[in-house]
Write a protein that holds these residues in place. Sequence first.
Motif, mmCIF file in Angstrom:
data_model
loop_
_atom_site.group_PDB
_atom_site.id
_atom_site.type_symbol
_atom_site.label_atom_id
_atom_site.label_comp_id
_atom_site.label_asym_id
_atom_site.label_seq_id
_atom_site.Cartn_x
_atom_site.Cartn_y
_atom_site.Cartn_z
ATOM 1 N N LEU A 1 0.828 -1.200 0.000
ATOM 2 C CA LEU A 1 0.000 0.000 0.000
ATOM 3 C C LEU A 1 0.858 1.243 0.000
ATOM 4 O O LEU A 1 1.971 1.250 0.538
ATOM 5 N N ARG A 2 0.293 2.316 -0.543
ATOM 6 C CA ARG A 2 0.887 3.634 -0.377
ATOM 7 C C ARG A 2 -0.243 4.617 -0.082
ATOM 8 O O ARG A 2 -1.206 4.701 -0.851
ATOM 9 N N LEU A 3 -0.134 5.320 1.038
ATOM 10 C CA LEU A 3 -1.095 6.347 1.433
ATOM 11 C C LEU A 3 -0.420 7.692 1.191
ATOM 12 O O LEU A 3 0.554 8.030 1.867
ATOM 13 N N VAL A 4 -0.944 8.458 0.242
ATOM 14 C CA VAL A 4 -0.283 9.686 -0.210
ATOM 15 C C VAL A 4 -1.072 10.894 0.277
ATOM 16 O O VAL A 4 -2.251 11.058 -0.045
ATOM 17 N N GLU A 5 -0.422 11.748 1.053
ATOM 18 C CA GLU A 5 -1.065 12.906 1.678
ATOM 19 C C GLU A 5 -0.322 14.187 1.307
ATOM 20 O O GLU A 5 0.916 14.248 1.397
ATOM 21 N N ALA A 6 -1.066 15.219 0.877
ATOM 22 C CA ALA A 6 -0.446 16.481 0.485
ATOM 23 C C ALA A 6 0.130 17.230 1.673
ATOM 24 O O ALA A 6 1.125 17.960 1.535
ATOM 25 N N GLY A 7 -0.484 17.089 2.840
ATOM 26 C CA GLY A 7 -0.050 17.823 4.020
ATOM 27 C C GLY A 7 1.099 17.153 4.754
ATOM 28 O O GLY A 7 1.591 16.099 4.363
ATOM 29 N N PRO A 8 1.509 17.755 5.874
ATOM 30 C CA PRO A 8 2.673 17.246 6.606
ATOM 31 C C PRO A 8 2.407 15.995 7.430
ATOM 32 O O PRO A 8 3.351 15.345 7.882
ATOM 33 N N THR A 9 1.135 15.659 7.652
ATOM 34 C CA THR A 9 0.815 14.492 8.463
ATOM 35 C C THR A 9 -0.527 13.932 8.025
ATOM 36 O O THR A 9 -1.407 14.698 7.592
ATOM 37 N N PRO A 10 -0.712 12.620 8.104
ATOM 38 C CA PRO A 10 -2.045 12.091 7.773
ATOM 39 C C PRO A 10 -3.074 12.552 8.804
ATOM 40 O O PRO A 10 -2.745 12.814 9.960
ATOM 41 N N GLY A 11 -4.314 12.652 8.367
ATOM 42 C CA GLY A 11 -5.375 13.060 9.281
ATOM 43 C C GLY A 11 -5.610 14.542 9.340
ATOM 44 O O GLY A 11 -6.675 14.991 9.782
ATOM 45 N N GLY A 12 -4.622 15.343 8.935
ATOM 46 C CA GLY A 12 -4.788 16.794 8.963
ATOM 47 C C GLY A 12 -4.950 17.315 10.382
ATOM 48 O O GLY A 12 -4.318 16.825 11.326
ATOM 49 N N ASN A 13 -5.805 18.303 10.538
ATOM 50 C CA ASN A 13 -6.044 18.932 11.842
ATOM 51 C C ASN A 13 -7.547 18.916 12.096
ATOM 52 O O ASN A 13 -8.247 19.890 11.817
ATOM 53 N N HIS A 14 -8.044 17.799 12.613
ATOM 54 C CA HIS A 14 -9.484 17.621 12.765
ATOM 55 C C HIS A 14 -9.786 16.819 14.024
ATOM 56 O O HIS A 14 -8.909 16.198 14.629
ATOM 57 N N ARG A 15 -11.050 16.822 14.365
ATOM 58 C CA ARG A 15 -11.573 15.937 15.412
ATOM 59 C C ARG A 15 -12.844 15.307 14.871
ATOM 60 O O ARG A 15 -13.695 15.990 14.312
ATOM 61 N N TRP A 16 -12.968 13.998 15.033
ATOM 62 C CA TRP A 16 -14.138 13.268 14.554
ATOM 63 C C TRP A 16 -14.798 12.579 15.744
ATOM 64 O O TRP A 16 -14.118 11.988 16.586
ATOM 65 N N SER A 17 -16.109 12.642 15.798
ATOM 66 C CA SER A 17 -16.838 12.052 16.919
ATOM 67 C C SER A 17 -17.976 11.186 16.403
ATOM 68 O O SER A 17 -18.437 11.342 15.261
ATOM 69 N N VAL A 18 -18.443 10.306 17.274
ATOM 70 C CA VAL A 18 -19.443 9.339 16.851
ATOM 71 C C VAL A 18 -20.164 8.794 18.074
ATOM 72 O O VAL A 18 -19.581 8.682 19.158
ATOM 73 N N PHE A 19 -21.457 8.487 17.923
ATOM 74 C CA PHE A 19 -22.149 7.708 18.940
ATOM 75 C C PHE A 19 -21.671 6.260 18.832
ATOM 76 O O PHE A 19 -21.502 5.743 17.721
ATOM 77 N N SER A 20 -21.460 5.601 19.942
ATOM 78 C CA SER A 20 -20.987 4.220 19.904
ATOM 79 C C SER A 20 -21.917 3.333 19.083
ATOM 80 O O SER A 20 -21.469 2.409 18.393
ATOM 81 N N ARG B 1 -30.500 6.458 15.421
ATOM 82 C CA ARG B 1 -30.604 5.949 14.055
ATOM 83 C C ARG B 1 -30.484 7.079 13.036
ATOM 84 O O ARG B 1 -29.929 6.892 11.946
ATOM 85 N N PHE B 2 -30.985 8.251 13.387
ATOM 86 C CA PHE B 2 -30.899 9.411 12.509
ATOM 87 C C PHE B 2 -29.442 9.745 12.208
ATOM 88 O O PHE B 2 -29.057 9.929 11.054
ATOM 89 N N TYR B 3 -28.626 9.845 13.240
ATOM 90 C CA TYR B 3 -27.226 10.205 13.039
ATOM 91 C C TYR B 3 -26.452 9.130 12.295
ATOM 92 O O TYR B 3 -25.508 9.420 11.558
ATOM 93 N N ALA B 4 -26.845 7.882 12.467
ATOM 94 C CA ALA B 4 -26.185 6.782 11.758
ATOM 95 C C ALA B 4 -26.675 6.645 10.327
ATOM 96 O O ALA B 4 -26.171 5.807 9.577
ATOM 97 N N GLY B 5 -27.673 7.465 9.923
ATOM 98 C CA GLY B 5 -28.228 7.348 8.586
ATOM 99 C C GLY B 5 -29.050 6.095 8.409
ATOM 100 O O GLY B 5 -29.153 5.555 7.302
ATOM 101 N N GLN B 6 -29.684 5.617 9.490
ATOM 102 C CA GLN B 6 -30.422 4.357 9.451
ATOM 103 C C GLN B 6 -31.872 4.538 9.908
ATOM 104 O O GLN B 6 -32.481 3.640 10.476
ATOM 105 N N SER B 7 -32.437 5.706 9.648
ATOM 106 C CA SER B 7 -33.820 5.973 10.055
ATOM 107 C C SER B 7 -34.775 4.996 9.383
ATOM 108 O O SER B 7 -34.671 4.723 8.182
#
Length: 396
Positions: free
Chosen positions: A33-52, A352-358
């Motif tokens: 595999l090769r994961l190619v990213e334009a920025g200095p680090t994978p993932g950028g500068n973000h936060r992702w959240s989710v209901f379990s 279910r709404f947030y999971a797109g499973q309504s």
Amino acid sequence: MTGHACDMVIAGGGLAGGLIALAVAKRHPDMTLRLVEAGPTPGGNHRWSVFSSDLTGEGHDLLSPVAQTVWDAGNEVAFPGHARRLAAPYRSIASADFAAALHRELPQGAIQCNAPIAALDAGGVTLADGTRIDAGKVIDARGALPSAHLNGGWQVFMGRHIATDVPHGLTRPIIMDASVEQLGGYRFVYVLPLAPDELFVEDTYYQDTPDLDEGELSARIDAHCAARGWTGREIGRETGVLPVITGGDPAAYLAEARVEGVALAGARGLFVHPLTSYTLPFAVQTALAIARHAHLPASQLAQKLEARSLGHWQATGFYRLLGTMLFGAAEPAERVRIFERFYRLPEPLIERFYAGQSTLADMARVLVGKPPVPVGRALSALTSDRPPLLFSNRKA
């Protein structure tokens, strides 16, 4: 120049691309595999959240190498006339922890950063410096494309990570505090207690334009924190301008974005929640699907992902309808009433709404009863097109 050949190259090292790399590496350790990213680090500068509850067991397993902050005691929402505690466990991932997991879990040399892509095709990618990486398959996960074939509104936000001077006392996330002043659209503040003396505070707007004024949003976060007695220093920040898709022609968009034989993933492949702009559950599902079919010929894999994208579009039509009514039927300052009414509904429906499973019953429950917007305006909105999702602006 010619780089090393590999079985699969993934263009874009953000959430979607990184999860694809993790899933494929786990299921097919024999593949290069090769994961190619334009920025200095994978993932950028973000936060992702989710209901379990948004993730399957297989999805949780895929994310298990990534450090996560988890609140098993649930979360809270607040509106001008309603506040509520929800029981669903909530979890959040910082991009730095995501990047650390990718470096730890992927083979040495698989990640290539500071590598903007000049062109890609079914046989590989060409970097801006002329380096060519040949590959048996190419996945394009470089983010959403502006397009006249999609229409809607915008979700604009700034988040700040703050080290507080004293313990802040919060034990659960406040995922939507809409008791704040409504300014130019539906506004809410999102607060995550990351540690006893650390907070992530985000000011978010559903608005008609993609304008983001960093100085103004920063001042509003300062005011929100001061009103609650939270003092301290900033240790990180992020901003974002995300499309909220209310309609369009997905086939025309995909034809515009398509490079023959290249599979589209992430927001570029329309794998998002069209109303919330939520990505994590869909990025996980897409990564697992790609891993299951990773040995298909490149053209077949691209076709399978495109069919999956069109299926996702069809399955999420209800959320685009709601988005159309949100932007087209409600005055900006009155949009809060739509969300306040929604958060009075049963908690399983909300999950279910947030999971797109309504379910069909969920959809009926959301739509029936006294509408939070005038019926005439709602009907008018459904027969009118929203502006195309073409650009984003930012003011420093």
